[in-house]
Design a protein around this motif. Structure first.
Motif, PDB file in Angstrom:
ATOM      1  N   GLU A  33      54.322  28.470  34.845  1.00  0.00           N
ATOM      2  CA  GLU A  33      54.507  29.522  35.847  1.00  0.00           C
ATOM      3  C   GLU A  33      53.226  30.316  36.065  1.00  0.00           C
ATOM      4  O   GLU A  33      52.905  30.711  37.187  1.00  0.00           O
ATOM      5  N   GLU A  34      52.463  30.530  34.995  1.00  0.00           N
ATOM      6  CA  GLU A  34      51.216  31.288  35.099  1.00  0.00           C
ATOM      7  C   GLU A  34      50.238  30.625  36.066  1.00  0.00           C
ATOM      8  O   GLU A  34      49.530  31.303  36.804  1.00  0.00           O
ATOM      9  N   LEU A  35      50.181  29.315  36.068  1.00  0.00           N
ATOM     10  CA  LEU A  35      49.267  28.602  36.968  1.00  0.00           C
ATOM     11  C   LEU A  35      49.689  28.730  38.423  1.00  0.00           C
ATOM     12  O   LEU A  35      48.854  28.784  39.326  1.00  0.00           O
ATOM     13  N   LEU A  36      50.971  28.796  38.651  1.00  0.00           N
ATOM     14  CA  LEU A  36      51.466  28.874  40.023  1.00  0.00           C
ATOM     15  C   LEU A  36      51.153  30.193  40.701  1.00  0.00           C
ATOM     16  O   LEU A  36      51.211  30.301  41.921  1.00  0.00           O
ATOM     17  N   GLU A  37      50.807  31.192  39.924  1.00  0.00           N
ATOM     18  CA  GLU A  37      50.433  32.486  40.499  1.00  0.00           C
ATOM     19  C   GLU A  37      48.975  32.536  40.940  1.00  0.00           C
ATOM     20  O   GLU A  37      48.540  33.510  41.535  1.00  0.00           O
ATOM     21  N   SER A  38      48.217  31.482  40.671  1.00  0.00           N
ATOM     22  CA  SER A  38      46.821  31.421  41.110  1.00  0.00           C
ATOM     23  C   SER A  38      46.751  31.361  42.627  1.00  0.00           C
ATOM     24  O   SER A  38      47.643  30.822  43.288  1.00  0.00           O
ATOM     25  N   ASP A  39      45.673  31.889  43.190  1.00  0.00           N
ATOM     26  CA  ASP A  39      45.479  31.868  44.638  1.00  0.00           C
ATOM     27  C   ASP A  39      45.352  30.443  45.154  1.00  0.00           C
ATOM     28  O   ASP A  39      44.719  29.595  44.535  1.00  0.00           O
ATOM     29  N   TYR A  40      45.954  30.202  46.307  1.00  0.00           N
ATOM     30  CA  TYR A  40      45.848  28.931  47.008  1.00  0.00           C
ATOM     31  C   TYR A  40      45.109  29.199  48.308  1.00  0.00           C
ATOM     32  O   TYR A  40      45.537  30.036  49.107  1.00  0.00           O
ATOM     33  N   ASP A  41      43.984  28.502  48.525  1.00  0.00           N
ATOM     34  CA  ASP A  41      43.203  28.777  49.728  1.00  0.00           C
ATOM     35  C   ASP A  41      43.238  27.641  50.744  1.00  0.00           C
ATOM     36  O   ASP A  41      42.469  27.609  51.685  1.00  0.00           O
ATOM     37  N   GLY A  42      44.176  26.739  50.566  1.00  0.00           N
ATOM     38  CA  GLY A  42      44.314  25.631  51.510  1.00  0.00           C
ATOM     39  C   GLY A  42      45.162  26.025  52.714  1.00  0.00           C
ATOM     40  O   GLY A  42      45.619  27.161  52.834  1.00  0.00           O
ATOM     41  N   PRO A  43      45.386  25.081  53.610  1.00  0.00           N
ATOM     42  CA  PRO A  43      46.170  25.370  54.804  1.00  0.00           C
ATOM     43  C   PRO A  43      47.637  25.645  54.455  1.00  0.00           C
ATOM     44  O   PRO A  43      48.181  25.065  53.510  1.00  0.00           O
ATOM     45  N   SER A  44      48.243  26.549  55.191  1.00  0.00           N
ATOM     46  CA  SER A  44      49.657  26.829  54.983  1.00  0.00           C
ATOM     47  C   SER A  44      50.249  27.413  56.253  1.00  0.00           C
ATOM     48  O   SER A  44      49.537  27.950  57.090  1.00  0.00           O
ATOM     49  N   ARG A  45      51.554  27.307  56.360  1.00  0.00           N
ATOM     50  CA  ARG A  45      52.279  27.892  57.495  1.00  0.00           C
ATOM     51  C   ARG A  45      53.324  28.851  56.941  1.00  0.00           C
ATOM     52  O   ARG A  45      54.509  28.664  57.105  1.00  0.00           O
TER      53      ARG A  45
END
Length: 83
Positions: free
Chosen positions: A52-64
């Motif tokens: 779960e800790e990793l999933l809170e990292s920022d994602y800078d890829g494309p998203s809608r």
């Protein structure tokens, strides 16, 4: 279970209820033996268990994502959002 691919998350309560696995175990809400059993079962079914800790990292890829999401995380990318 992820919306995309064979990723799975195991958490003690709702995602985000604790700061992660260690916090949930420290609080007595996630038994280490139960966690190991669930992780083993998921791996045997072909899933990759993501902390779960990793999933809170920022994602800078494309998203809608909806306009109200201020910071996109890997949680949003692979598991979606709750309303």
């Amino acid at each position: 279970m992820s919306k995309f691919g064979s990723l799975a998350l195991v958490c003690a309560d709702n995602p985000g209820a604790f700061f992660g696995t260690v916090d949930a175990q420290t609080e007595g809400e996630l038994d280490a033996a139960d966690l190991a059993m669930v992780n083993r079962a998921l791996v045997e079914l072909g899933y990759v268990v993501v902390a779960e800790e990793l999933l809170e990292s920022d994602y800078d890829g494309p998203s809608r994502l909806p306009w109200h999401v201020q910071r996109t995380s890997w949680w949003h990318r692979f598991f979606g959002i709750f309303w």
